[in-house]
Scaffold this motif. Structure first.
Motif, PDB file in Angstrom:
ATOM      1  N   ILE A  44       0.842  -1.199   0.000  1.00  0.00           N
ATOM      2  CA  ILE A  44       0.000   0.000   0.000  1.00  0.00           C
ATOM      3  C   ILE A  44       0.875   1.246   0.000  1.00  0.00           C
ATOM      4  O   ILE A  44       0.608   2.205  -0.729  1.00  0.00           O
ATOM      5  CB  ILE A  44      -0.966  -0.010   1.207  1.00  0.00           C
ATOM      6  N   SER A  45       1.924   1.249   0.792  1.00  0.00           N
ATOM      7  CA  SER A  45       2.834   2.390   0.846  1.00  0.00           C
ATOM      8  C   SER A  45       3.455   2.654  -0.521  1.00  0.00           C
ATOM      9  O   SER A  45       3.502   3.796  -0.980  1.00  0.00           O
ATOM     10  CB  SER A  45       3.921   2.129   1.889  1.00  0.00           C
ATOM     11  N   MET A  46       3.929   1.604  -1.183  1.00  0.00           N
ATOM     12  CA  MET A  46       4.524   1.764  -2.515  1.00  0.00           C
ATOM     13  C   MET A  46       3.476   2.227  -3.518  1.00  0.00           C
ATOM     14  O   MET A  46       3.749   3.050  -4.388  1.00  0.00           O
ATOM     15  CB  MET A  46       5.166   0.452  -2.985  1.00  0.00           C
ATOM     16  N   SER A  47       2.257   1.730  -3.381  1.00  0.00           N
ATOM     17  CA  SER A  47       1.171   2.125  -4.279  1.00  0.00           C
ATOM     18  C   SER A  47       0.855   3.607  -4.118  1.00  0.00           C
ATOM     19  O   SER A  47       0.628   4.327  -5.096  1.00  0.00           O
ATOM     20  CB  SER A  47      -0.072   1.281  -3.988  1.00  0.00           C
ATOM     21  N   ASN A  50       3.573   5.650  -5.774  1.00  0.00           N
ATOM     22  CA  ASN A  50       3.406   5.616  -7.225  1.00  0.00           C
ATOM     23  C   ASN A  50       2.233   6.477  -7.678  1.00  0.00           C
ATOM     24  O   ASN A  50       2.323   7.167  -8.687  1.00  0.00           O
ATOM     25  CB  ASN A  50       3.218   4.171  -7.712  1.00  0.00           C
ATOM     26  N   SER A  51       1.107   6.450  -6.940  1.00  0.00           N
ATOM     27  CA  SER A  51      -0.051   7.237  -7.347  1.00  0.00           C
ATOM     28  C   SER A  51       0.243   8.732  -7.215  1.00  0.00           C
ATOM     29  O   SER A  51      -0.173   9.523  -8.065  1.00  0.00           O
ATOM     30  CB  SER A  51      -1.300   6.850  -6.543  1.00  0.00           C
ATOM     31  N   ASP A  52       0.981   9.132  -6.177  1.00  0.00           N
ATOM     32  CA  ASP A  52       1.343  10.547  -6.029  1.00  0.00           C
ATOM     33  C   ASP A  52       2.218  11.005  -7.188  1.00  0.00           C
ATOM     34  O   ASP A  52       2.023  12.072  -7.756  1.00  0.00           O
ATOM     35  CB  ASP A  52       2.084  10.789  -4.707  1.00  0.00           C
ATOM     36  N   THR A  53       3.191  10.192  -7.558  1.00  0.00           N
ATOM     37  CA  THR A  53       4.099  10.518  -8.655  1.00  0.00           C
ATOM     38  C   THR A  53       3.341  10.607  -9.978  1.00  0.00           C
ATOM     39  O   THR A  53       3.539  11.543 -10.756  1.00  0.00           O
ATOM     40  CB  THR A  53       5.213   9.458  -8.770  1.00  0.00           C
ATOM     41  N   PHE A 108      -1.915  12.984  -3.307  1.00  0.00           N
ATOM     42  CA  PHE A 108      -3.068  12.311  -3.902  1.00  0.00           C
ATOM     43  C   PHE A 108      -3.517  11.181  -2.991  1.00  0.00           C
ATOM     44  O   PHE A 108      -4.694  11.005  -2.736  1.00  0.00           O
ATOM     45  CB  PHE A 108      -2.659  11.789  -5.283  1.00  0.00           C
ATOM     46  N   SER A 109      -2.569  10.431  -2.470  1.00  0.00           N
ATOM     47  CA  SER A 109      -2.897   9.283  -1.627  1.00  0.00           C
ATOM     48  C   SER A 109      -3.411   9.711  -0.255  1.00  0.00           C
ATOM     49  O   SER A 109      -4.093   8.952   0.408  1.00  0.00           O
ATOM     50  CB  SER A 109      -1.674   8.387  -1.458  1.00  0.00           C
TER      51      SER A 109
END
Length: 143
Positions: A44-47, A50-53, A108-109
């Motif tokens: 979840i942290s990596m997701s 990635n979503s913020d980027t 975003f996250s």
């Protein structure tokens, strides 16, 4: 040399699993649960990263170098030569600007799973060096 007696405590009970009776083997599901939760939290942290980027890249690809017309708030700007002198006060309204750079106003996250609805914003720098905030829940016109 042989032992004459063996003093072991074997609690074998009729109808009971022998391994359970002497306390060997078996699994602790909590350990497996904790391990799975750690793995899920890492994913979840990596997701989220990635979503913020991806969101920031989307904003930059959509707006940078283009003229944008929307309701925005121009932030206070200061004269760097005289530390306390304000050049422009904060002003809200419809602006048409050429975007030099844009960033999300929040991650975003960070909005995922929030119980309170907060309208996302973007922070924009124009080619004249002025900074604006723009709510994203509106019609934005791009040239």
């Amino acid at each position: 040399m042989r032992a004459k007696t063996v003093n072991e405590d074997n609690n074998f009970e009729r109808g009971r699993n022998p391994k359970a009776a002497i306390g060997i083997g078996g699994i602790n599901l909590f350990d497996i649960y904790a391990e799975k939760m750690e793995e899920l939290e890492r994913e979840i942290s990596m997701s989220k990263i990635n979503s913020d980027t991806e969101w920031e890249e989307y904003l930059r690809n959509t707006f940078v170098g283009k003229k944008v017309t929307a309701n925005m708030t121009r932030m206070v700007t200061f004269d760097l030569k005289s530390a306390n002198k304000s050049l422009d006060g904060q002003k809200s309204g419809e602006f048409t600007i050429e975007v030099q750079d844009i960033r999300p106003g929040e991650s975003f996250s960070g909005a995922i799973g929030r119980n309170v609805t907060i309208f996302p914003q973007a922070i924009i720098a124009d080619t004249e060096g002025k900074i604006y905030t723009m709510r994203l829940n509106q019609k934005i016109y791009i040239e």
